[in-house]
Design an enzyme around this catalytic site. Structure first.
Site, short mmCIF file in Angstrom:
data_model
loop_
_atom_site.label_atom_id
_atom_site.label_comp_id
_atom_site.label_asym_id
_atom_site.label_seq_id
_atom_site.Cartn_x
_atom_site.Cartn_y
_atom_site.Cartn_z
N ASP A 1 -0.55 -4.93 5.98
CA ASP A 1 -1.55 -5.80 5.35
C ASP A 1 -1.30 -5.98 3.86
O ASP A 1 -0.65 -5.15 3.23
CB ASP A 1 -2.96 -5.23 5.56
CG ASP A 1 -3.08 -3.84 4.97
OD1 ASP A 1 -2.13 -3.06 5.11
OD2 ASP A 1 -4.12 -3.54 4.35
N GLU A 2 -1.83 -7.05 3.33
CA GLU A 2 -1.94 -7.29 1.90
C GLU A 2 -0.64 -7.03 1.13
O GLU A 2 -0.63 -6.27 0.18
CB GLU A 2 -3.05 -6.39 1.30
CG GLU A 2 -4.40 -6.68 1.88
CD GLU A 2 -5.51 -5.94 1.13
OE1 GLU A 2 -6.44 -6.62 0.67
OE2 GLU A 2 -5.42 -4.71 1.00
N VAL A 3 0.42 -7.67 1.56
CA VAL A 3 1.68 -7.51 0.83
C VAL A 3 1.71 -8.51 -0.32
O VAL A 3 1.57 -9.71 -0.13
CB VAL A 3 2.88 -7.72 1.76
CG1 VAL A 3 4.18 -7.45 1.00
CG2 VAL A 3 2.77 -6.80 2.97
N HIS B 1 0.82 -1.23 0.00
CA HIS B 1 0.00 0.00 0.00
C HIS B 1 0.84 1.27 0.00
O HIS B 1 0.49 2.25 0.66
CB HIS B 1 -0.94 0.01 1.21
CG HIS B 1 -2.06 -1.00 1.08
ND1 HIS B 1 -3.16 -0.78 0.30
CD2 HIS B 1 -2.21 -2.23 1.61
CE1 HIS B 1 -3.96 -1.83 0.37
NE2 HIS B 1 -3.41 -2.73 1.14
#
Lengths: 539, 544
Positions: free
Chosen positions: A332-334, A272
C-alpha cells in the site's frame, strides 16, 4: 438437578413446566446472552442450577477427540473459571462421594485436529443443546467446539445471590464469513506481549479468528529475524526491550492456536519500510536531490536484484515461523517521488520499457513478491492498491480493501470480485479513528455484501477486518479503545445480517456482553451511562 | 570533577518517529520534535535557569530532608510523606544498599526543604488563597527548596523530581538549576463525574496522584447527578440506598470520602464537592419522596418527575439538613451548587407550581422560579459559612448572587463573551468551556486545549483578575474506570500547563517535546497516560 440425563425433547418440555412453577417467582434477568448472535438459537424459561463443584466437561464416547486432545483439554481448563467467575476453590476430584450427578457438558468432535492450526478452510460450525440437565456440544472440528464452548459459557448467568444458571437452549451455529480479523500495529507503538495475548483472549470471546499482525512498518522493526538480526537490532525502538523474539512469536502463535485464531503476519513492502533500511543497507532506494543522493531513502529498491534475494530469504524465514498458509505482503501507499529522483531507478524503467509509469514499476515489484510467496507455498494477501494498478497477479491472491468513501468501497468490491479475486473488507472498520458518542453503531450497521454483483461475486467476499492502527495507541489505551467497539464488527462478521440489523436490539445485548468482558478481565469501555455489577478494578 | 553533559533526558528516552502515512485524515499538524532546553519540565516553571553543569545523585546516600532553618520538621507528616513519595519517584527501583563510597565526582547529596514562614500550614487544608510559590536552587553538594508554605514545597518537590534524569550509564543526574515558580491561576481544577459511571476509589486516588504531577490543585467532584447517587449520606442514608447503582458496591462511604479528602490534602489538592440542583437530580428522588416535582400529563400526574420541587417548605428543610452535613464532611470553603440545565417543562405541567407562579407574580417566566429556588438555597448554604460556586446559567438567568460567588463558565461557544459579562458584573469566575475532555476526536487534540488563552476576552485588568482559573471536565457518559485514565492524561496536562505557566509559554513544538517525556514519566510512575503520537517510552506501560 437431581435427575440424570434423558435426552428427549418431551422430557425437556416436562421439566420446562416444572421449572416454570418453581422459578416464576424469581425475577429472571435473562437476555439473549450470546454475542455474536448465533445463526439459530431458541431457549425456554426452564433453567438449570449449575454448581461448580458438580460440573464437568466430558468427551462423548463416539467423539474422535478424547482426553489427551491438548487443544480441548486446555479449553476446558480455561472455560471453567470463565463460567464460574466467582469460584475460587480447587476443582473436586471426580470420585468424591457427593460428586454423583454433575452437570455435564458432553463434547463430540468428528475430526480431531488437536495439534493442528486453524486455517482458512477450517469449519467452525457447532450444535449446542442444553437440555435435561446436561449440555451436548457437537462439532465437525475442534475449532467449532471452541466456538461452542464460548457460546455455552455466555449462556451461564448469575442471579443476585450468586447462583449460576443456564436456561434450556438449542443453538445451531456457523460463521457468516470465514475471515474475521483484527489488525494490531506493533510498529508505530510497541505492544508488550501481554497486551497482544490479552487481545487474543478477547478475540476468542468475540469469535474473531484471524490476528493480522502488522508487525513492522516505517517507525520500527520489532520482529527479531534469525536470518537478519540487524533488522531489529538497528530498526526496533530498542534492540532488547522493544522486540519480539522468536520465542515471543511462537508464544503468540501458540496462544492464538489454542483459541482457534490464525496469525497472519504482514511484512509490508515496498513502501512503509523506513525501519528496514536501518539494518539492511542497500535495501531502500536512495533519494536524490538533483544529481546527488540526498541522504534520505524511499521504498525498497525494485531495480536491484539483491532486493529480491533479500526478500526471498526473509520470507523463507517468515513463512516457516508463521504456520498459516497465507502471508500479507502489504503493497500500500507507495510514494513514487523517491524512485523518480533516482537515476538508477530511471535507468531501470527505461530498460524495462515502463516509460514514466511508475505504477508499472510497483507492479513489477509486487509480481516478484507474489511469486516469491508462491514459491514458498503460501498464498498472498495484499492491500487493494495492488489491484488498483492492474498487476498481473495470480488469481488466488486475496485483496484487502482499506480506503474510500462508502460508494468507492462498493465500487471496489464490485470490480475486484468481478475480476475473480477474493476480497477482505477493512475500510469501514478503521477503529483507530475515534469520535465522541456511540460509534459502535456505525461499525454494526455495515453491510459487507451491499454492492452490485452476482451471487458468485458475493461469495468472493471472504470476510472483514477491524484495524487498530497505532499512531495514537499503545498498551495504555489499546484495550478500552478496541472493546467493545470491535465487538460490533465481530457480530456483523459472524451473525446473520437480517437477525442482527437493529442497533436498538443489539444495544442491551452489547451492554451485557461488555460487562461480561469486564468480568473476564478485559478492559472494555462503557457504551453509555450505566454500571456493571463488577466494575473494572484497575486504573 | 564536574561532568559537563548535554542535557539529554535519557531517563525518559523518548523517540518519536514520523510515520509518513496516516491511513486516513489528518486534522492537526504534528509539531516538530526537537529537544527542549527545559528537558521534561511540565508545567513549565515561571523562571528557569538551567546550566549544562551536571551533578550525580547517589542511589545510596541522596536524601530529601528538612532544612535546619525550616519552620516545619519531623512532625509535619504531609512533608515527610511527600519526601518518601518523591524519593520513590526518583529512585523507582529499590535503593542501593551499601557504604557511601568516596566520591570521584560532584554530586547533590541532599535536597533541603525549607519552609520560610512561621506557619507552615502543614496540618491545614489547602484553600483558594494557599501560597504555592517556591524557589529551587540545585547545586553541589546540596539543593535547596524554599517555600513559604508546605503547598509550595509540594510543587517544588515535583519540579525537582522532573529535573532528575539518567545519564548514558544509568546514573541519576541533575543539572545546576535555579527556579522561581508560582502559579498563574489559583484555581486549577479537574472535574470527575462519579454519577454517570461509578468510579472506584482506586481510580480517583490514582488520578489525584497524576493531578499532583501536573500541579492541579482542585478536584471538582461531581459526585451525584441524574443517573446515580453514590454519596452515602449519614443524615439521609436512603439517598444512596435507593439512588446508587448498587447500595453497597457502588457507593462512597463516609470513610471513603474522608480518605479521598486526606489523600488530596497531602498533595495540596482541594476537594470541591458538587451537589447539583434543582436539575440533574433524578437519582435524588428515589431515596427522598416528594423532593422532585411530579410532572403532569394533562390533569393527572404522569408518574415521572422533574427538577427539585421549589414550592414546598419540606424541600428547603431537606436542603438545609443535607447541606449542613455536606459542609461538615467537605472541609473546603466552597461548595459547588450546580444550577445548570434546568428543564422547565415539568414545572410548567404541574398545576400546583402554576398556582404558585401566579401567587408569586412570576407570570410565565420560569427562570424567576429557578431564581427563587436558587436564592433560598444560597441563603441556606450561607448559614453553613461556605462560599459557593455555580454554573453559568444561574447568572445568565438573572439570579441575584452574593458578590463572592464563583461563576463557572462551561458553555461551548463564545466563552469570551461570557467571561466578559460575568466579570463585568464583578463576579469571580473559572473557565471550563474549552476544556471538555470527554469530547474526543482523532489526532492530537491536546494542542487545541493548549492553545486556549483564558484572558483573551475584552475587559479591564480588574476584570481579568476575576478569572481565577479553569477546570478540565471529564463528564462520564462514555467514561468509567476502564478508559478514564488514558483518556484524561496527557490531554489534561495541556490544560495544566496553560493554568500554571506564564501566558507567554505557548510554543507548541517546545511543549510537544516536553510533554512526550512527561507522559512517559507518568507511564513509568504507573499511570496509563496515552501516547501523543507514534513513538515509544523506555519503560512501556506494564498493566493491561
Amino acid at each position: 438437578m437431581e435427575e440424570k440425563t434423558i435426552s428427549n425433547s418431551r422430557r425437556c418440555y416436562k421439566q420446562w413446566l416444572w421449572f416454570m412453577v418453581l422459578f416464576m417467582s424469581f425475577s429472571v434477568i435473562y437476555v439473549d446472552a450470546v454475542w455474536p448472535m448465533p445463526q439459530m438459537i431458541s431457549s425456554s424459561m426452564a433453567r438449570y442450577t449449575l454448581n461448580p463443584r458438580e460440573f464437568i466437561f466430558q468427551y462423548s464416547s463416539g467423539s474422535s477427540a478424547q482426553p489427551g486432545c491438548s487443544l480441548l483439554d486446555s479449553a476446558f481448563e480455561r472455560y471453567f473459571p470463565l463460567i464460574f467467575t466467582d469460584y475460587r476453590a480447587a476443582r473436586p476430584r471426580q470420585h468424591d462421594e457427593w460428586f454423583r450427578f454433575p452437570f455435564t457438558v458432553v463434547v463430540h468432535v468428528e475430526r480431531a485436529e488437536c495439534e493442528g492450526y486453524p486455517d482458512a478452510d477450517s469449519s467452525e460450525s457447532y450444535k449446542l443443546s442444553v437440555c435435561s440437565g446436561q449440555a451436548a456440544l457437537r462439532a465437525e472440528t475442534v475449532w467449532g467446539a471452541l466456538r461452542g464452548l464460548e457460546s455455552f459459557s455466555q449462556l451461564v448467568y448469575q442471579d443476585d445471590f450468586g447462583e449460576y444458571f443456564v436456561n434450556e437452549t438449542k443453538i445451531e451455529d456457523f460463521p457468516r464469513f470465514q475471515f474475521r480479523g483484527i489488525l494490531l500495529d506493533t510498529s508505530r507503538h510497541y505492544l508488550p506481549l501481554h497486551a497482544i495475548l490479552k487481545t487474543l483472549d478477547a478475540m476468542s470471546y468475540n469469535k474473531f479468528n484471524v490476528f493480522h499482525w502488522h508487525i513492522v512498518d516505517d517507525p520500527s522493526f520489532p520482529y527479531q529475524s534469525s536470518t537478519f538480526p540487524d533488522l531489529s537490532s538497528k530498526g526496533a525502538f530498542h534492540p532488547s526491550t522493544h522486540v519480539y523474539t522468536q520465542i515471543d512469536v511462537k508464544r503468540v502463535i501458540a496462544h492464538a492456536r489454542l483459541r482457534g485464531i490464525r496469525v497472519l503476519a504482514e511484512f509490508d513492502s515496498p513502501g512503509h519500510t523506513q525501519s528496514w533500511g536501518k539494518g539492511q543497507p542497500g535495501l531502500l532506494t536512495p533519494c536524490y536531490k538533483g544529481t546527488v543522493p540526498s541522504g534520505t531513502f524511499g521504498p525498497v529498491n525494485p531495480a536491484n536484484s539483491s532486493s529480491y534475494q533479500f526478500m526471498t530469504r526473509l520470507f523463507k524465514e517468515v513463512t516457516s515461523v508463521f504456520p498459516d498458509s497465507y502471508v500479507h505482503l502489504g503493497g500500500d501507499e507507495v510514494d513514487f517521488t523517491c524512485w523518480k529522483s533516482n537515476p538508477d531507478v530511471r535507468g531501470f524503467m527505461l530498460k524495462m520499457g515502463f516509460g514514466t509509469d511508475y505504477t508499472k514499476l510497483e507492479s513489477y515489484y509486487m509480481e516478484n513478491m507474489v511469486n516469491i510467496t508462491k514459491g514458498l507455498n503460501k498464498t498472498a494477501i495484499v492491500w487493494q492498491d495492488v489491484f488498483d494498478y492492474h498487476e498481473k497477479i495470480p488469481v488466488d491472491t486475496v485483496l484487502h480493501i482499506w480506503k474510500g468513501s462508502p460508494g468507492q468501497i462498493q465500487q471496489e468490491l464490485s470490480s475486484i470480485t468481478l475480476a475473480g479475486y477474493r476480497v477482505i473488507l477493512a475500510a469501514p472498520w478503521y477503529i483507530n479513528h475515534i469520535d465522541y458518542g456511540q460509534d459502535w453503531e456505525k461499525y454494526y450497521t455495515i453491510q459487507p455484501l451491499n454492492f452490485t454483483g452476482t451471487e458468485q461475486q458475493k461469495k468472493l467476499v471472504i470476510g472483514g477486518e477491524v484495524c487498530m492502527w497505532g499512531e495514537y495507541v499503545d498498551a495504555t489505551n489499546l484495550s478500552p479503545r478496541l472493546w467493545p467497539r470491535a465487538s460490533a464488527a465481530g457480530e456483523r462478521l459472524w451473525s446473520d445480517e437480517r437477525m442482527t440489523s437493529s442497533v436498538i436490539d443489539a444495544f442491551p445485548r452489547l451492554v451485557d456482553f461488555r460487562c461480561r468482558l469486564l468480568r473476564r478481565g478485559i478492559q472494555a469501555e462503557p457504551l453509555f451511562v450505566g454500571h456493571c455489577r463488577h466494575e473494572y478494578q484497575g486504573i | 570533577m564536574i561532568a559537563t553533559l548535554k542535557f539529554t533526558a535519557l531517563l525518559l528516552a523518548v523517540v518519536v518517529c514520523r510515520a509518513t502515512q496516516d491511513y486516513g485524515y489528518k486534522d492537526v499538524e504534528e509539531p516538530t520534535l526537537g529537544d527542549s532546553q527545559y528537558g521534561s519540565l511540565w508545567p513549565l516553571p515561571q523562571k528557569v535557569q538551567m546550566s549544562t553543569v551536571a551533578f550525580k545523585l547517589s542511589g545510596v546516600s541522596f536524601q530529601i530532608v528538612d532544612a535546619k532553618e525550616s519552620s516545619s520538621g519531623a512532625s509535619c507528616s504531609l512533608l515527610q510523606n511527600a519526601y518518601r513519595r518523591y524519593d520513590e519517584y526518583i529512585f523507582p527501583i529499590s535503593r542501593m544498599q551499601g557504604q557511601n563510597k568516596k566520591k570521584a565526582f560532584a554530586s547533590v547529596s541532599e535536597l533541603q526543604v525549607w519552609i520560610t514562614s512561621a506557619d507552615s500550614e502543614c496540618d491545614n487544608y489547602p484553600s483558594v488563597t494557599s501560597d504555592e510559590s517556591y524557589k529551587l536552587s540545585v547545586d553541589s553538594p546540596v539543593a535547596v527548596l524554599k517555600a513559604p508554605k508546605v503547598w509550595g514545597a509540594l510543587r517544588g518537590l515535583e519540579t525537582f523530581s522532573q529535573l532528575v534524569y539518567e545519564d548514558e550509564y544509568g546514573a541519576k543526574s541533575i543539572n545546576r538549576t535555579e527556579i522561581q515558580d508560582f502559579p498563574r491561576f489559583t484555581h486549577r481544577g479537574l472535574l470527575l463525574d462519579s454519577s454517570r459511571h461509578f468510579l472506584p476509589i482506586k481510580v480517583i486516588l490514582a488520578n489525584l496522584e497524576a493531578m499532583a504531577w501536573n500541579k492541579f490543585n482542585v478536584f471538582h467532584w461531581h459526585i451525584v447527578d441524574d443517573p446515580s447517587f453514590p454519596y452515602m449520606s449519614r443524615t439521609f442514608p436512603q439517598l444512596s440506598q435507593q439512588g446508587a447503582y448498587h447500595p453497597y458496591t457502588h457507593v462512597y462511604t463516609p470513610s471513603d470520602v474522608k480518605m479521598i479528602i486526606e489523600f488530596a490534602r497531602l498533595r495540596g489538592i482541594r476537594v470541591v464537592s458538587e451537589f447539583d440542583t434543582p436539575g440533574h437530580t433524578q437519582s435524588w428522588g428515589k431515596g427522598q419522596k416528594d423532593l422532585l416535582t411530579p410532572c403532569y400529563s394533562g390533569a393527572s400526574p404522569s408518574g415521572s418527575f422533574g427538577p427539585v420541587n421549589p414550592i414546598l417548605n419540606t424541600t428547603y428543610d431537606f436542603m438545609a439538613m443535607f447541606f449542613k452535613e455536606v459542609s461538615t464532611v467537605f472541609p473546603d470553603a466552597y461548595i459547588h451548587l450546580g444550577g445548570d440545565e434546568v428543564d422547565f417543562s415539568c414545572w410548567k405541567s404541574n398545576p400546583d407550581i402554576q398556582k404558585f407562579m401566579a401567587q408569586q407574580g412570576f407570570g410565565t417566566d420560569y427562570s424567576k422560579l429557578e431564581s427563587f429556588y436558587i436564592q433560598r438555597l444560597l441563603d441556606i448554604v450561607t448559614t453553613t459559612n461556605k462560599g459557593y460556586m455555580i454554573w453559568q446559567e444561574v447568572i445568565d438567568n438573572g439570579v441575584k448572587l452574593k458578590s463572592n460567588t464563583v461563576v463557572h463558565v462551561w458553555m461551548g461557544n463564545k466563552f469570551e463573551e461570557e467571561l466578559q459579562k460575568v466579570t463585568e458584573a464583578g463576579f469571580t469566575t473559572i473557565l471550563s468551556a474549552p476544556w471538555y475532555l470527554d469530547y474526543i476526536s482523532y489526532g492530537q487534540d491536546w494542542q487545541k486545549y493548549y492553545k486556549v488563552e483564558p484572558l483573551s476576552f475584552n475587559g479591564t485588568d480588574a476584570q481579568k483578575k476575576l478569572v481565577v482559573g479553569g477546570e478540565a471536565c471529564l463528564w462520564g457518559e462514555y467514561v468509567d474506570a476502564t478508559n478514564l485514565t488514558p483518556r484524561l492524561w496527557p490531554r489534561a496536562s495541556a490544560v495544566g500547563e496553560r493554568l500554571w505557566s506564564d501566558k507567554d509559554v505557548k510554543d507548541t513544538n517546545d511543549a510537544y517535546s516536553r510533554l512526550i517525556q512527561h507522559r512517559c514519566r507518568m507511564v513509568q510512575r504507573g499511570i496509563p497516560a496515552e501516547p501523543l503520537f507514534t513513538g515509544y517510552c523506555a519503560h512501556e506501560y506494564k498493566g493491561v
